[in-house]
Design a protein around this motif. Sequence first.
Motif, mmCIF file in Angstrom:
data_model
loop_
_atom_site.group_PDB
_atom_site.id
_atom_site.type_symbol
_atom_site.label_atom_id
_atom_site.label_comp_id
_atom_site.label_asym_id
_atom_site.label_seq_id
_atom_site.Cartn_x
_atom_site.Cartn_y
_atom_site.Cartn_z
ATOM 1 N N SER A 99 5.185 -9.934 -6.370
ATOM 2 C CA SER A 99 4.576 -11.245 -6.633
ATOM 3 C C SER A 99 3.383 -11.279 -5.957
ATOM 4 O O SER A 99 3.329 -10.848 -4.568
ATOM 5 C CB SER A 99 5.636 -12.392 -6.318
ATOM 6 N N ASN A 100 2.424 -12.089 -6.302
ATOM 7 C CA ASN A 100 1.126 -12.557 -5.534
ATOM 8 C C ASN A 100 1.006 -14.044 -5.668
ATOM 9 O O ASN A 100 0.030 -14.494 -5.346
ATOM 10 C CB ASN A 100 0.130 -11.727 -5.696
ATOM 11 N N ARG B 30 -1.544 -3.270 -9.142
ATOM 12 C CA ARG B 30 -0.727 -2.736 -8.253
ATOM 13 C C ARG B 30 0.680 -3.174 -8.285
ATOM 14 O O ARG B 30 1.631 -2.199 -8.353
ATOM 15 C CB ARG B 30 -1.145 -2.738 -6.887
ATOM 16 N N LEU B 31 0.878 -4.408 -8.291
ATOM 17 C CA LEU B 31 2.456 -4.975 -8.229
ATOM 18 C C LEU B 31 3.074 -4.799 -9.693
ATOM 19 O O LEU B 31 4.076 -4.337 -9.682
ATOM 20 C CB LEU B 31 2.262 -6.625 -7.933
ATOM 21 N N VAL B 32 2.329 -4.792 -10.691
ATOM 22 C CA VAL B 32 2.840 -4.136 -12.224
ATOM 23 C C VAL B 32 3.321 -2.884 -11.856
ATOM 24 O O VAL B 32 4.415 -2.745 -12.446
ATOM 25 C CB VAL B 32 1.844 -4.556 -13.105
ATOM 26 N N GLY C 211 0.906 -1.211 -0.127
ATOM 27 C CA GLY C 211 0.106 0.030 -0.106
ATOM 28 C C GLY C 211 0.764 1.306 0.095
ATOM 29 O O GLY C 211 2.073 1.087 -0.171
ATOM 30 N N SER C 212 0.304 2.396 0.333
ATOM 31 C CA SER C 212 1.016 3.811 0.130
ATOM 32 C C SER C 212 2.046 3.779 1.263
ATOM 33 O O SER C 212 3.043 4.538 1.022
ATOM 34 C CB SER C 212 -0.119 4.723 0.583
ATOM 35 N N MET C 213 1.875 3.260 2.461
ATOM 36 C CA MET C 213 3.154 3.541 3.342
ATOM 37 C C MET C 213 4.453 2.664 3.006
ATOM 38 O O MET C 213 5.392 2.934 3.003
ATOM 39 C CB MET C 213 2.618 3.144 4.739
ATOM 40 N N ALA C 214 4.109 1.465 2.355
ATOM 41 C CA ALA C 214 5.019 0.600 1.885
ATOM 42 C C ALA C 214 5.792 1.120 0.716
ATOM 43 O O ALA C 214 7.042 1.370 0.473
ATOM 44 C CB ALA C 214 4.435 -0.849 1.382
ATOM 45 N N GLU C 215 4.792 1.923 -0.252
ATOM 46 C CA GLU C 215 5.363 2.516 -1.334
ATOM 47 C C GLU C 215 6.317 3.796 -0.925
ATOM 48 O O GLU C 215 7.377 4.181 -1.443
ATOM 49 C CB GLU C 215 4.226 2.953 -2.415
ATOM 50 N N ASN D 59 1.454 -8.672 -2.218
ATOM 51 C CA ASN D 59 0.155 -8.513 -1.738
ATOM 52 C C ASN D 59 -0.547 -9.859 -2.383
ATOM 53 O O ASN D 59 0.089 -10.742 -2.847
ATOM 54 C CB ASN D 59 -0.560 -7.337 -2.379
ATOM 55 N N ARG D 60 -1.941 -9.878 -1.768
ATOM 56 C CA ARG D 60 -2.596 -11.237 -2.145
ATOM 57 C C ARG D 60 -3.010 -11.270 -3.412
ATOM 58 O O ARG D 60 -2.961 -12.361 -3.921
ATOM 59 C CB ARG D 60 -3.788 -11.058 -0.961
ATOM 60 N N SER D 61 -3.658 -10.167 -3.976
ATOM 61 C CA SER D 61 -4.366 -10.514 -5.349
ATOM 62 C C SER D 61 -4.367 -9.298 -6.273
ATOM 63 O O SER D 61 -4.637 -9.491 -7.577
ATOM 64 C CB SER D 61 -5.724 -10.533 -5.081
ATOM 65 N N ASN D 62 -3.719 -8.170 -6.005
ATOM 66 C CA ASN D 62 -3.859 -7.120 -6.910
ATOM 67 C C ASN D 62 -2.517 -6.960 -7.709
ATOM 68 O O ASN D 62 -1.731 -6.101 -7.273
ATOM 69 C CB ASN D 62 -3.939 -5.720 -5.927
#
Length: 289
Positions: free
Chosen positions: A65-66, A52-54, A21-25, A46-49
Amino acid sequence: MVTKENNYVPHPGTICFYGAGSMAEAMVRGLIHKQVASPGSISMLNRSNQERLVFLTQQYGVVTSNQPEQKNKLLSEASIIVLAMKPKDVKEAITSIAPYLTDKQLIVSVITGLSIATIQKLLGFQAPIARTMPNTSSSIGYGATGISFSDEVSSEQQQQVLTMFEAVGTVSVIPEEKLEILTGVSGSGPAYIYFMMEAMIAAGMEGGLSAQQARDLTVQTVLGAAVMMRETGEDPAKLRAAITSPNGTTQAALDVLREGNFTETVKAAVRRAEERSNELGQAVKEALQ
């Protein structure tokens, strides 16, 4: 002490963010910008997004990776694991990754209300834990972060954590029981300043300034005051007195704030944020039992 072994040996200097998420980024941006870590040594999960990972891979060059098998390998091989998932996902997430971690890895939490003891209980072993409370200004490199360490954290690991968060702002190391008051001061603090800025902008517009003029003047005024205090090292009371002429405009304005019990109201707001942080922490603890 309960220890934990797996078949992987952590790679020194590798950081795995469980949560993207935003804090990790914000942390990743700071780590790369300050050259604390290279993109290739950072992974984000993350689990499924997948979208976002791309984006994160394209923007920062980090590994993402998810996929379960790759996620577990990245977790096992990282020397630092940053817990950055949503509070509601904590129990499921930590218990699911625990089999792939060992007490040789440093766990860093940025999750509000999640205590060191609770993290270790969910993991099932006495991992070295750094519990942190950053604020949203970390996203632009002006954060204020409080950090507490478990007894298992080595001096080398402490320095690694300090370096990580200094990449996104200033750091204060404090006892864990003081993290709630820190939350009231700096964790929630930016919102207090924004609230006052809203009022200043509204007053300017009501007095005939354009919305843009009121905004620009307010932003520069708050920025200038903060930089002035930081650069001079002076007490805010002294800086305030220096621009407050007897019977002048500033004195008249401050009298209104005092009549409104400004100081006690702000102090009460900070303490209420502290209380609410304690309440949320207890709720998290009870939900995980």
